[in-house]
Design a protein around this motif. Structure first.
Motif, PDB file in Angstrom:
ATOM      1  N   THR A 178      29.081  37.055  29.814  1.00  0.00           N
ATOM      2  CA  THR A 178      27.623  37.189  29.822  1.00  0.00           C
ATOM      3  C   THR A 178      27.005  36.118  30.727  1.00  0.00           C
ATOM      4  O   THR A 178      26.568  36.404  31.827  1.00  0.00           O
ATOM      5  CB  THR A 178      27.061  37.109  28.395  1.00  0.00           C
ATOM      6  OG1 THR A 178      27.497  35.896  27.773  1.00  0.00           O
ATOM      7  CG2 THR A 178      27.512  38.307  27.568  1.00  0.00           C
ATOM      8  N   VAL A 179      26.956  34.887  30.252  1.00  0.00           N
ATOM      9  CA  VAL A 179      26.422  33.743  30.992  1.00  0.00           C
ATOM     10  C   VAL A 179      27.340  32.553  30.746  1.00  0.00           C
ATOM     11  O   VAL A 179      28.285  32.635  29.967  1.00  0.00           O
ATOM     12  CB  VAL A 179      24.975  33.406  30.549  1.00  0.00           C
ATOM     13  CG1 VAL A 179      24.022  34.561  30.857  1.00  0.00           C
ATOM     14  CG2 VAL A 179      24.906  33.055  29.066  1.00  0.00           C
ATOM     15  N   TYR A 180      27.058  31.443  31.408  1.00  0.00           N
ATOM     16  CA  TYR A 180      27.824  30.222  31.146  1.00  0.00           C
ATOM     17  C   TYR A 180      27.505  29.714  29.750  1.00  0.00           C
ATOM     18  O   TYR A 180      26.370  29.804  29.287  1.00  0.00           O
ATOM     19  CB  TYR A 180      27.507  29.141  32.177  1.00  0.00           C
ATOM     20  CG  TYR A 180      28.375  29.248  33.406  1.00  0.00           C
ATOM     21  CD1 TYR A 180      29.569  28.543  33.492  1.00  0.00           C
ATOM     22  CD2 TYR A 180      28.016  30.072  34.457  1.00  0.00           C
ATOM     23  CE1 TYR A 180      30.383  28.654  34.612  1.00  0.00           C
ATOM     24  CE2 TYR A 180      28.817  30.191  35.581  1.00  0.00           C
ATOM     25  CZ  TYR A 180      30.002  29.478  35.650  1.00  0.00           C
ATOM     26  OH  TYR A 180      30.809  29.587  36.750  1.00  0.00           O
ATOM     27  N   ALA A 181      28.525  29.175  29.091  1.00  0.00           N
ATOM     28  CA  ALA A 181      28.383  28.685  27.720  1.00  0.00           C
ATOM     29  C   ALA A 181      28.363  27.167  27.682  1.00  0.00           C
ATOM     30  O   ALA A 181      29.146  26.505  28.361  1.00  0.00           O
ATOM     31  CB  ALA A 181      29.532  29.193  26.858  1.00  0.00           C
ATOM     32  N   CYS A 195      23.667  31.596  35.133  1.00  0.00           N
ATOM     33  CA  CYS A 195      24.603  32.666  35.464  1.00  0.00           C
ATOM     34  C   CYS A 195      25.580  32.234  36.550  1.00  0.00           C
ATOM     35  O   CYS A 195      26.570  32.906  36.807  1.00  0.00           O
ATOM     36  CB  CYS A 195      23.850  33.902  35.934  1.00  0.00           C
ATOM     37  SG  CYS A 195      22.679  34.494  34.714  1.00  0.00           S
ATOM     38  N   THR A 196      25.267  31.115  37.205  1.00  0.00           N
ATOM     39  CA  THR A 196      26.165  30.498  38.186  1.00  0.00           C
ATOM     40  C   THR A 196      26.224  29.010  37.871  1.00  0.00           C
ATOM     41  O   THR A 196      25.333  28.465  37.216  1.00  0.00           O
ATOM     42  CB  THR A 196      25.668  30.681  39.635  1.00  0.00           C
ATOM     43  OG1 THR A 196      24.469  29.925  39.819  1.00  0.00           O
ATOM     44  CG2 THR A 196      25.425  32.152  39.968  1.00  0.00           C
ATOM     45  N   ILE A 197      27.247  28.379  38.362  1.00  0.00           N
ATOM     46  CA  ILE A 197      27.431  26.959  38.113  1.00  0.00           C
ATOM     47  C   ILE A 197      26.265  26.147  38.683  1.00  0.00           C
ATOM     48  O   ILE A 197      25.870  25.131  38.119  1.00  0.00           O
ATOM     49  CB  ILE A 197      28.804  26.481  38.657  1.00  0.00           C
ATOM     50  CG1 ILE A 197      29.268  25.228  37.924  1.00  0.00           C
ATOM     51  CG2 ILE A 197      28.792  26.293  40.134  1.00  0.00           C
ATOM     52  CD1 ILE A 197      29.743  25.469  36.531  1.00  0.00           C
ATOM     53  N   GLU A 233      34.360  26.221  36.456  1.00  0.00           N
ATOM     54  CA  GLU A 233      33.547  27.078  37.310  1.00  0.00           C
ATOM     55  C   GLU A 233      34.307  28.357  37.631  1.00  0.00           C
ATOM     56  O   GLU A 233      35.459  28.314  38.052  1.00  0.00           O
ATOM     57  CB  GLU A 233      33.205  26.351  38.615  1.00  0.00           C
ATOM     58  CG  GLU A 233      32.408  27.192  39.569  1.00  0.00           C
ATOM     59  CD  GLU A 233      32.077  26.478  40.868  1.00  0.00           C
ATOM     60  OE1 GLU A 233      31.528  27.147  41.757  1.00  0.00           O
ATOM     61  OE2 GLU A 233      32.364  25.281  41.006  1.00  0.00           O
ATOM     62  N   ASP A 234      33.647  29.483  37.414  1.00  0.00           N
ATOM     63  CA  ASP A 234      34.211  30.782  37.766  1.00  0.00           C
ATOM     64  C   ASP A 234      33.077  31.801  37.675  1.00  0.00           C
ATOM     65  O   ASP A 234      32.923  32.498  36.672  1.00  0.00           O
ATOM     66  CB  ASP A 234      35.366  31.159  36.841  1.00  0.00           C
ATOM     67  CG  ASP A 234      36.057  32.445  37.273  1.00  0.00           C
ATOM     68  OD1 ASP A 234      35.637  33.056  38.281  1.00  0.00           O
ATOM     69  OD2 ASP A 234      37.012  32.850  36.597  1.00  0.00           O
ATOM     70  N   ASP A 235      32.273  31.874  38.718  1.00  0.00           N
ATOM     71  CA  ASP A 235      31.091  32.737  38.713  1.00  0.00           C
ATOM     72  C   ASP A 235      31.415  34.228  38.784  1.00  0.00           C
ATOM     73  O   ASP A 235      30.606  35.056  38.400  1.00  0.00           O
ATOM     74  CB  ASP A 235      30.180  32.404  39.898  1.00  0.00           C
ATOM     75  CG  ASP A 235      29.542  31.033  39.804  1.00  0.00           C
ATOM     76  OD1 ASP A 235      29.617  30.397  38.727  1.00  0.00           O
ATOM     77  OD2 ASP A 235      28.984  30.576  40.819  1.00  0.00           O
ATOM     78  N   LYS A 236      32.613  34.600  39.237  1.00  0.00           N
ATOM     79  CA  LYS A 236      32.858  36.001  39.580  1.00  0.00           C
ATOM     80  C   LYS A 236      32.871  36.979  38.404  1.00  0.00           C
ATOM     81  O   LYS A 236      32.585  38.142  38.590  1.00  0.00           O
ATOM     82  CB  LYS A 236      34.132  36.138  40.412  1.00  0.00           C
ATOM     83  CG  LYS A 236      35.408  35.770  39.705  1.00  0.00           C
ATOM     84  CD  LYS A 236      36.597  35.882  40.658  1.00  0.00           C
ATOM     85  CE  LYS A 236      37.874  35.435  40.028  1.00  0.00           C
ATOM     86  NZ  LYS A 236      38.022  34.012  39.842  1.00  0.00           N
ATOM     87  N   LEU A 237      33.183  36.542  37.193  1.00  0.00           N
ATOM     88  CA  LEU A 237      33.210  37.452  36.051  1.00  0.00           C
ATOM     89  C   LEU A 237      31.985  37.327  35.141  1.00  0.00           C
ATOM     90  O   LEU A 237      31.931  37.950  34.093  1.00  0.00           O
ATOM     91  CB  LEU A 237      34.482  37.232  35.222  1.00  0.00           C
ATOM     92  CG  LEU A 237      35.800  37.547  35.927  1.00  0.00           C
ATOM     93  CD1 LEU A 237      36.985  37.227  35.029  1.00  0.00           C
ATOM     94  CD2 LEU A 237      35.851  38.999  36.384  1.00  0.00           C
TER      95      LEU A 237
END
Length: 187
Positions: A21-24, A138-140, A156-160
Motif C-alpha cells: 500500500t504505502v511505506y510503513a 508512497c516513495t522513499i 527502500e523499494d518503491d516499485k511494489l
C-alpha cells in the motif's frame, strides 16, 4: 537489510519499510515506549488507534476475536491491502493505553513485509509514514525529514508500493462496515 530491520524492531526502535500500500512506520507492538514514540513522531492524537501487521490468520486469532462468519472473508482478502477492525482478546499483552477494545490488523502482501513478520514472534505496529493528517509516503523521497531522523533502519523499494492506503473494514458486529475503501474497494 531485513535482518537490520528485525534487530531494530526487537530492540524497540522505529523502522521504515515498504508494503503493497504505502511505506510503513513500524515498531514492536508489545513495547509501550516504541508505540508512544510513533504517536510522537507522527504528531498523532492518542485517541486515533494504530494498526498492527501480522503474518497469518492464526496470528490474527491470537490477538483478536474473529466471528466464525468472517473467517472466509479474511482468508479471501489476506494477505492483501485490507485492514480488519476486530475486538481484542483480553490477554494480548499489547499496551492497554494504545490498544483498548478494538484493533486494526492486516496481513500484508509484500515480500519485504512478510519476510520481516515471518522472523518475529510478536505483532508490529505498522502505520503510514506521514505526519498525522498529511499524505502518506508512497516513495522513499516523500518521507518527512522530521520522521526520518527517528528511524533506525529504512528499506527502500518503491516499485511494489501502490500508493493507496489499505481498505479498512469493521468486523466487530454482525454487519460488515467499510470504514475506508482504500485500494481494494475503490470505486
Amino acid at each position: 537489510m531485513v535482518t537490520d530491520i528485525i534487530n531494530a524492531i526487537r530492540s524497540n526502535l522505529l523502522v521504515c519499510f515498504p508494503t503493497e500500500t504505502v511505506y510503513a512506520l513500524a515498531c514492536n507492538a508489545m513495547n509501550y515506549n516504541a508505540v508512544e514514540k510513533i504517536y510522537h513522531v507522527k504528531k498523532r492524537d492518542h485517541d486515533k488507534p494504530l494498526s498492527i501487521l501480522v503474518n497469518s490468520i492464526d496470528r490474527i486469532m491470537e490477538i483478536a476475536n474473529v466471528q466464525e462468519q468472517y473467517i472466509d472473508l479474511i482468508n479471501r482478502f489476506s494477505p492483501g491491502p485490507v485492514t480488519y477492525v476486530l475486538s481484542l482478546n483480553n490477554e494480548t499483552g499489547l499496551p492497554s493505553k494504545f490498544f483498548k477494545k478494538n484493533v486494526g490488523i492486516r496481513i500484508p502482501d509484500h515480500p519485504i513485509a512478510i519476510s520481516i513478520l515471518d522472523k518475529l514472534d510478536f505483532p508490529i505496529v505498522a502505520t503510514s509514514i506521514n505526519i498525522s493528517g498529511k499524505k502518506s509516503a508512497c516513495t522513499i523521497n516523500e518521507i518527512p525529514q522530521t520522521i526520518k531522523q527517528h528511524l533506525s533502519v529504512i528499506i527502500e523499494d518503491d516499485k511494489l508500493v501502490h500508493g493507496m492506503e489499505s481498505a479498512v473494514i469493521d468486523l466487530t458486529t454482525d454487519q460488515v462496515r467499510i470504514l475506508r475503501k482504500g485500494y481494494v474497494f475503490q470505486s
